[in-house]
Every structure is written in structure tokens, then in C-alpha cells.
Scaffold this active site. Structure first.
Site, PDB file in Angstrom:
ATOM      1  CG  ASP A 210      -2.026   0.972   1.193  1.00 25.63           C
ATOM      2  OD1 ASP A 210      -1.973   1.912   0.387  1.00 25.63           O
ATOM      3  OD2 ASP A 210      -2.979   0.808   1.990  1.00 25.63           O
ATOM      4  CG  HIS A 302      -8.639   0.771  -4.442  1.00 30.54           C
ATOM      5  ND1 HIS A 302      -9.602   1.578  -3.871  1.00 30.54           N
ATOM      6  CD2 HIS A 302      -7.449   1.238  -3.984  1.00 30.54           C
ATOM      7  CE1 HIS A 302      -9.019   2.479  -3.098  1.00 30.54           C
ATOM      8  NE2 HIS A 302      -7.711   2.299  -3.145  1.00 30.54           N
TER       9      HIS A 302
END
Ligand code: HEM
Length: 392
Positions: A210, A302
Site C-alpha cells: 500500500d 480500486h
């Protein structure tokens, strides 16, 4: 890709060299306490054009504290509060106790401590300065399940360090130092670390790499981060921060197979590389189609939905994971303290969040439960108090 400084290790490898706790005492300065593994005794400079704690590689531990001004607070209240914090932060980040510190030994471990101060609308109004249009709650998004317990606030402290003890001590001194002026509203604690070493951003609790795609805010994209001529004069060199608490349903995520998980993001779980191939730092090929003509990166993935559709729709993500004690009978209470820095949250952040709220496979497992926006004060020059330009 992200500037290497933003991706460096959790041990604060971009920090300046070790600083001894000079100033603790000129006569009998104790030797710096032994530093536990993972914590360096590095000190981060406090004074400068911008506040610290934004461009640096995020160290492993952080606490975010929102405070509310006491009733009847005025410009004088704000001036006193920022004067206390300026002195406290300068001392703590240099390894010295605050003026009222009862445990200055705890301050000696600087552990790359940074403290970043944000202000809400009420503070700016009390100071009599012009309020930026964007300084207030974000618009409501369909995915939101906001709990007032994690929202709003007149002031923000973002306290980051490689040592949780250093964070806890700074937090306590900064809160006790302004007792009577402001009181805590909410506290969120987070952690992060690069699992694969420097150069790789953190893994969140879904196991995803991330923080891969970031604007080059330390270089060419600096205008995306710092308030410039378009903003009020008192905020030039400052920024804004959005703090959203996002619950992650780890039990639900456990039930998704690997293919579904990677499909939901558009990146692989093992390396963080795009599902269309290449390495971590490569951009996904959003146009690639499979034999049947379907996009390889799912239409609701996403990274497709979050990807900037215009150059200004970008911001610096600086999130931390949280893993709080679960309620009785539950297995976890986990998620992200999602933190985004940008010059203008309405222009840069809101369009992306709105797109994700409309469609994003991640929404199956994630729920925003808290939201707050603050103006991040410019850095303090030598001898200056934080927010001096705001106070006039
Ligand atoms: C990319 C996870 C919420 C904006 C990513 C990536 C992951 C991820 C794994 C791919 C690697 C990377 O580039 O960092 C999550 C999780 C979230 C979350 C677990 C919630 C718990 C959000 C929110 C926003 C956001 C709320 C903004 C409103 C972005 C952006 C990218 C990204 C801009 C890069 C897209 C690109 O490739 O251009 N996120 N994210 N994310 N995310 Fe999130």
C-alpha cells in the site's frame, strides 16, 4: 513513483545523523539511553519552510489526536496554545524535555520524532484570519458510516516516531501543556512498517502493498502538496490533511480467494505489481483486455477507480494501520487511519473519494467510520511561533 524518501525504511533512514540530547543539561548530560531495536536516536529538524512529518518516510508508530478549543476561546487562547506547542515540539524533537516535563529521560530518545500541527475552522476564525473554503467537513459519501466519535476537531496533532514510547511521551506532554486551553476529542493510534525492506511501501492488514503510486511531492509535484498563491497568505507553505478512519473487515477478506482479492485492487498480493504484469513500480495497463475482451484490470478495481482522471486529482497518502482490541466475541477491530495531504482537499481529494464511493470493489470490505479535515500550518522560521502569520 514515489520519491525514495517517502519509501525509506521504518527506521527513519532518511533522518539526519544521530543527535545527542544536547541541552538536556550542559553539565551532567546523561548518556543517551540505549535505543531498542527498530528505533534510531535520530532527530528531525523542527524549523523550516514546511512542518516536519509530511515528506519524511513515515516511521513505524503514529498517534493522531484531535482537540477542541475550550468554550470562549479567542485569538489570545490560540496564541498561547501555539506558543506552548512550538516550544514543546522544538524541545521534544531535539531530544529535550518540555519546560514542564517530569520525565525528560523519555524525551532523550528522539526516535525520529515529528509533530505536525493542523487547525480547524474555529481556530482560524478565532485568530481572525481568512478561512479557506475547503476547511470543514467533507461532503457526505454513500459509503460513509461516520461515527461522531472519530470525526471533526479544532486542532490536530500528528505525532510520528520509530518508538511508541517516544510517541506516548510527546502526546502526553503536548496535551498536558495546553490543559485549560483545549481538550482531546479523539485519539487514533497506528503503525506501519515496510515488510520487504526499504524501497517497498508498507503492507496494510489485508496484506496488500500500500502506498506505491504517489505524486512526486518532494520534487516536480510540490504544488500538489503545499498551499501557494491561490490560498490565504497565512497558509502559504502549509497544506491540508484529510484523516479518515476506514474499518477493514478482515473476516470478510478471509473468505475471498486470492484471485478475488487481487482483482479487487488490480495489483498482485505477493509483489504489489500490476495484474497486467511488470514490477511494483510499473503502472497497470488499464486498457489491456483478455481473450473475451474484458478489461484485465476490473472496471471496479480500486486502482482503476482511484487513478487520477486529471493531473490535479492527486495527493500524498500517508496512512497507518490500526488494530484495536476487538469487542467481546469479535476477532478484530482493524483498518486504516487513512491520511492524505494536499494543497486543496476539495479540488484534489474529493473527486477521487467520490468516484470510489460510487464504485470500488474494495467497498465490499471497507467502511469509512471517521472523517476530519485540517489546515496544516506552514513551518515555523527561527524564533517564530507556529501559526504566526495566521495570528497576524
Ligand atoms: C492505491 C489500498 C482507501 C486512493 C491503492 C493500492 C492499495 C490500496 C493496495 C495499490 C497500491 C498503491 O498504489 O498504493 C487501500 C485500502 C483502502 C484504501 C485498503 C481502505 C481501507 C483509499 C481511499 C483513497 C485511496 C479512501 C482516496 C479517496 C488511492 C489512490 C491509489 C490507491 C489514489 C493509487 C491509484 C493509482 O494507481 O493511480 N490503495 N486504499 N485509497 N488508493 Fe487506496
Amino acid at each position: 513513483g514515489a520519491p525514495s524518501a517517502l519509501r525509506a525504511g521504518a527506521d527513519g533512514t532518511v533522518a539526519t545523523p544521530t543527535t545527542s540530547p544536547a541541552g538536556t543539561s550542559s553539565t551532567s548530560a546523561p548518556a543517551a539511553p540505549a535505543v531498542s531495536s527498530g528505533a534510531t536516536a535520530s532527530a528531525r529538524p523542527f524549523r523550516g519552510t514546511h512542518q516536519a512529518g509530511i515528506l519524511e518516510a513515515p516511521p513505524a508508530h503514529a498517534t493522531f489526536v484531535a482537540l477542541d478549543l475550550e468554550e470562549g476561546a479567542d485569538a489570545d487562547t490560540v496564541r498561547r496554545l501555539l506558543t506552548v506547542w512550538t516550544d514543546d515540539i522544538e524541545r521534544l524533537t531535539a531530544g529535550r524535555g518540555t519546560l514542564t516535563d517530569l520525565e525528560p529521560e523519555l524525551a532523550a530518545v528522539t526516535a525520529a520524532l515529528t509533530v505536525t500541527v493542523g487547525v480547524g475552522r474555529r481556530v482560524v476564525e478565532a485568530a481572525g484570519a481568512p478561512v479557506p473554503d475547503w476547511l470543514g467537513p467533507l461532503p457526505a459519501f454513500a459509503v460513509d458510516r461516520l461515527d461522531p466519535r472519530w470525526g471533526g476537531g479544532d486542532l490536530l496533532l500528528q505525532i510520528c516516531a520509530t518508538s511508541p514510547t517516544t510517541v506516548a511521551h510527546a502526546q502526553r506532554r503536548l496535551l498536558t501543556g495546553v490543559a485549560g486551553l483545549a481538550r482531546p476529542r479523539w485519539v487514533q493510534r497506528g503503525f506501519r512498517e515496510p515488510h520487504e525492506g526499504p524501497g517497498v511501501p508498507m503492507r496494510n492488514l489485508f496484506g496488500q502493498v500500500d502506498g506505491t503510486v504517489q505524486p512526486d511531492v518532494a520534487g516536480l509535484d510540490a504544488d500538489l502538496l503545499w498551499v501557494g498563491d491561490a490560498g490565504p497568505a497565512w497558509l502559504r507553505g502549509g497544506s491540508s490533511v484529510v484523516v479518515r478512519r476506514i474499518e477493514m473487515d478482515l473476516d470478510g477478506w478471509d473468505r475471498a480467494d486470492r484471485r478475488a482479492r487481487e482483482n479487487s485492487i488490480g495489483r498482485r498480493l505477493d509483489t504489489g505489481a500490476p495484474v497486467t504484469g511488470g514490477a511494483l513500480d510499473d503502472a497497470p495497463d488499464l486498457a489491456a483486455v483478455d481473450d473475451l475482451g474484458f478489461h484485465v484490470v476490473d472496471d471496479a478495481a480500486h486502482v482503476r477507480r482511484a487513478h487520477a482522471s486529471a493531473p490535479h486529482e492527486r495527493f500524498l497518502r500517508r496512512p497507518y494501520s490500526y488494530d484495536d482490541p476487538p469487542a467481546a466475541g469479535a476477532t478484530s477491530s482493524s483498518g486504516l487511519v487513512f491520511v492524505a495531504y494536499q494543497a486543496d482537499p476539495v479540488r484534489q481529494f474529493v473527486p477521487v473519494q467520490a468516484r470510489l464511493a460510487e464504485l470500488d470493489l474494495l467497498n465490499l470490505w471497507t467502511t469509512p467510520v471517521g472523517s476530519a479535515v485540517f489546515a496544516v500550518l506552514p513551518g515555523a522560521a527561527d524564533g517564530e511561533v507556529l501559526g504566526a502569520a495566521m495570528l497576524g
